[in-house]
Design a protein around this motif. Structure first.
Motif, mmCIF file in Angstrom:
data_model
loop_
_atom_site.group_PDB
_atom_site.id
_atom_site.type_symbol
_atom_site.label_atom_id
_atom_site.label_comp_id
_atom_site.label_asym_id
_atom_site.label_seq_id
_atom_site.Cartn_x
_atom_site.Cartn_y
_atom_site.Cartn_z
ATOM 1 N N LEU A 59 -23.557 -7.157 20.609
ATOM 2 C CA LEU A 59 -25.056 -7.428 20.732
ATOM 3 C C LEU A 59 -25.417 -7.705 19.425
ATOM 4 N N LYS A 60 -26.704 -8.597 19.302
ATOM 5 C CA LYS A 60 -27.154 -8.663 17.842
ATOM 6 C C LYS A 60 -28.527 -7.915 17.936
ATOM 7 N N ILE A 61 -28.708 -7.216 16.812
ATOM 8 C CA ILE A 61 -30.305 -6.571 16.846
ATOM 9 C C ILE A 61 -30.785 -7.445 15.818
ATOM 10 N N TYR A 62 -31.851 -7.849 16.127
ATOM 11 C CA TYR A 62 -32.820 -8.411 15.022
ATOM 12 C C TYR A 62 -34.082 -7.411 14.721
ATOM 13 N N LYS A 63 -34.057 -7.373 13.370
ATOM 14 C CA LYS A 63 -35.245 -6.644 12.824
ATOM 15 C C LYS A 63 -36.596 -7.281 13.153
ATOM 16 N N LYS A 64 -37.328 -6.664 13.544
ATOM 17 C CA LYS A 64 -38.814 -7.060 13.804
ATOM 18 C C LYS A 64 -39.697 -7.019 12.554
#
Length: 135
Positions: free
Chosen positions: A91-96
């Motif tokens: 899973l890739k987590i993108y920083k808002k």
């Protein structure tokens, strides 16, 4: 002499997914729960839904008692060959993006929504002054 534990692949465990032939995989261990189907407090459909996958999370989420965990030993038939478990995609987590300062956001909104009404009022006053001079 130590006993050898049989290794089962996930594919093989997944084929045992019927009322009269049911295996579940919990914590890397394979259990033949066929004879327990009628006695399971949650019903046989819960066990059938746990076949063909790693049911560890389902088992833990149900909040089984210590006696239920001990009962698993009775149905243990072997270990899961971990090399046969399909890998889950990472899973890739993108920083808002950080929001603007709250005060600056309010000022921006105020400017945006008051420009048009103030412009209309200014034009209206200018037109009324021009018409009042002609009379």
């Amino acid at each position: 002499m130590p006993t050898l534990t049989k290794l089962y692949s996930m594919e093989e465990a997944a084929t045992h997914n019927k009322q009269d032939d049911c295996w579940v995989v919990i914590d890397g261990k394979v259990y033949d729960v066929t004879s327990y189907m009628d006695d399971h407090p949650g019903g046989d459909d819960v066990l059938l839904a746990a076949t063909g996958k790693d049911a560890t999370d389902d088992f833990e989420d149900a909040g089984h008692s210590k006696s239920a965990r001990k009962l698993l030993d009775k149905y243990f038939i072997g270990e899961l060959d971990e090399t046969t478990v399909p890998e889950m995609p990472e899973l890739k987590i993108y920083k808002k993006e950080q929001p603007k300062d709250f005060a600056q956001s309010c000022i921006d909104l105020t400017k945006q929504y008051w420009v048009v009404p103030v412009s209309i009022i200014t034009v209206s006053i200018a037109v009324s002054v021009l018409f009042s001079r002609k009379k």
